[in-house]
Structures are given as C-alpha cells and as structure tokens.
Design an enzyme around this catalytic site. Sequence first.
Site, mmCIF file in Angstrom:
data_model
loop_
_atom_site.group_PDB
_atom_site.id
_atom_site.type_symbol
_atom_site.label_atom_id
_atom_site.label_comp_id
_atom_site.label_asym_id
_atom_site.label_seq_id
_atom_site.Cartn_x
_atom_site.Cartn_y
_atom_site.Cartn_z
ATOM 1 N N ASN A 108 47.924 103.512 76.301
ATOM 2 C CA ASN A 108 48.910 102.855 77.039
ATOM 3 C C ASN A 108 49.925 102.249 76.153
ATOM 4 O O ASN A 108 49.787 102.068 74.951
ATOM 5 C CB ASN A 108 48.274 101.775 77.828
ATOM 6 C CG ASN A 108 49.373 100.694 78.519
ATOM 7 O OD1 ASN A 108 49.887 101.195 79.405
ATOM 8 N ND2 ASN A 108 49.285 99.487 78.480
ATOM 9 N N HIS A 110 52.833 99.392 75.687
ATOM 10 C CA HIS A 110 52.935 98.008 76.252
ATOM 11 C C HIS A 110 54.294 97.310 75.449
ATOM 12 O O HIS A 110 54.340 97.456 74.388
ATOM 13 C CB HIS A 110 51.817 97.211 76.027
ATOM 14 C CG HIS A 110 51.987 95.753 76.537
ATOM 15 N ND1 HIS A 110 51.735 95.424 77.747
ATOM 16 C CD2 HIS A 110 52.261 94.539 75.828
ATOM 17 C CE1 HIS A 110 52.126 93.995 78.220
ATOM 18 N NE2 HIS A 110 52.087 93.583 76.909
ATOM 19 N N SER A 137 53.884 98.191 71.563
ATOM 20 C CA SER A 137 52.608 98.762 70.982
ATOM 21 C C SER A 137 51.922 100.080 71.884
ATOM 22 O O SER A 137 52.429 99.875 73.180
ATOM 23 C CB SER A 137 51.671 97.859 71.084
ATOM 24 O OG SER A 137 52.132 96.556 70.519
ATOM 25 N N ASP A 146 45.275 94.692 78.111
ATOM 26 C CA ASP A 146 46.325 94.589 77.117
ATOM 27 C C ASP A 146 45.459 94.328 75.743
ATOM 28 O O ASP A 146 46.051 93.672 74.703
ATOM 29 C CB ASP A 146 47.482 93.734 77.225
ATOM 30 C CG ASP A 146 48.430 94.349 78.282
ATOM 31 O OD1 ASP A 146 48.129 95.581 78.810
ATOM 32 O OD2 ASP A 146 48.826 93.501 79.035
HETATM 33 C C1 GAR Z 1 57.979 100.408 79.832
HETATM 34 O O1 GAR Z 1 58.938 99.366 79.280
HETATM 35 C C2 GAR Z 1 56.481 100.239 79.840
HETATM 36 O O2 GAR Z 1 56.469 99.816 78.150
HETATM 37 C C3 GAR Z 1 56.276 99.208 80.306
HETATM 38 O O3 GAR Z 1 56.835 99.275 81.774
HETATM 39 C C4 GAR Z 1 58.150 100.245 81.367
HETATM 40 C C5 GAR Z 1 58.044 101.634 82.010
HETATM 41 O O4 GAR Z 1 59.384 102.225 82.004
HETATM 42 N N1 GAR Z 1 54.871 99.129 80.892
HETATM 43 C C6 GAR Z 1 54.284 97.800 81.119
HETATM 44 O O5 GAR Z 1 54.729 96.726 81.133
HETATM 45 C C7 GAR Z 1 52.831 98.119 81.458
HETATM 46 N N2 GAR Z 1 52.372 96.765 81.585
HETATM 47 P P1 GAR Z 1 59.337 103.735 82.189
HETATM 48 O O6 GAR Z 1 58.691 103.952 83.716
HETATM 49 O O7 GAR Z 1 60.733 104.138 82.238
HETATM 50 O O8 GAR Z 1 58.572 104.545 81.210
#
Ligand code: GAR
Length: 201
Positions: A108, A110, A137, A146
């Site tokens: 994942n 985060h 991360s 997480d």
């Molecule tokens: C990203 O910033 C990712 O790190 C975050 O959501 C966004 C997705 O963007 N993930 C989380 O918050 C997980 N808990 P994307 O759909 O453009 O990749």
Amino acid sequence: RKRVGVLISGRGSNMVSIAEAARAPDYPAEIALVISNIPDVAGLDRARGFGIATATVDHRPFGKDREAFERAVDELLRVNQIDLVVLAGFMRILTPWFVKRWEGRLINIHPSLLPLFKGTHTHRQALEAGVSEHGCSVHFVVPELDAGPVILQAKVPILPGDDEETLSKRVLVEEHKLYPAALAEVASGRASLTGDAVSRT
Ligand code: GAR
C-alpha cells in the site's frame, strides 16, 4: 515479470505511475488487472488507456459483509493469475482474512511518514501537528491499519503558507516516484516480508 493487480477507488494517478514505469522492458512487474470498488472512476478509464484489463467490484451490494466483497475481489485476482496486489488510493479497510491470504504479496502507499499520521486527512494532520517535514510511505499490508513494515519512504519539506492542497501536491509528486521504485523492490525479490519486518537482499 510479476503480474500485478492494482486496487483503486478514484483517480488512479499512482496506478498510472506504475503503468508508465512498467513500459521499461527491464521493469520486474506489469499491471495485469485494475479493480475499482467504485464504478466509473477516472482511474478505470486511465487504465484502459494503457490497454490494461479493468473490473469493478462495487462494495455496496455486499452491505456489511466485507469478506463477501473481498471474496469477489480475490476470485478475480486468482482467475487473472495475479502475483502481487498493489493498493493505490484504495479506500476500503481490508479484513484479516484477505490480508492473510495475500500476506507478503500485498502493498500500500500511504501519504505520510509512517508511523506518523495513520488513517485519512494525513496532510491536514501533518499541518495541524506543526511538523517541518512530511511525505509518503510504501509498506507491506498487515491486519492493523497503516501499521505494516515500511519498504521505502520519501520526504518533502512543509513550507510557510502551505495548505492541504499545496502540501498534498508536493507529496503526490514523490508518491509517483516512490511507488514504482518500491514495487520494483518487491517484484524483484530485493525486499520481502519476513515476520513483521522487511528483509532486503
Ligand atoms: C494518494 O495520495 C494515496 O497516497 C492516498 O490516496 C491518494 C490516491 O490518489 N491513499 C490513501 O490515503 C490510503 N489510505 P490516486 O488515486 O491518484 O493514486
């Protein structure tokens, strides 16, 4: 090349960064399938633009039965002979059943410097905490949210005048470099999950 299944819930920009990295013939992974739990999100269109197979498993008809939703996802991953599962903006908490099934093959990204700022609204959390640096991360997924061991992290400064938007953009630039790099570590076997730590060769 390892066959990767990417789970998304939205725009899919991290998925795109991996699809772009995988164009290099020496990249150790390829995206074989993108699954969204939300119908019609932008990330599905972007995946199709790369010629990647897509599927939607809407979680809503499953109601409170998280495992039934995950069994449907798991079935698709197996039918498509997926080796590694990559969560990229996938906004569902996975049950221990699914996490155990894919243990060591499930990662994942985060948007914080874990173990700081778990959960949602990580950029707001960082601004409110008054820290001077923030980042992202990539970690192996364990049942606790997480909390899995970190494979790679990238840092950005927090600058005067930053708000959630400016800070999230600065972090996202790093996410798009970090995720392809971390996936390459795992797909090549240079990083693996041993017990509750990352071993590196
Ligand atoms: C990203 O910033 C990712 O790190 C975050 O959501 C966004 C997705 O963007 N993930 C989380 O918050 C997980 N808990 P994307 O759909 O453009 O990749």
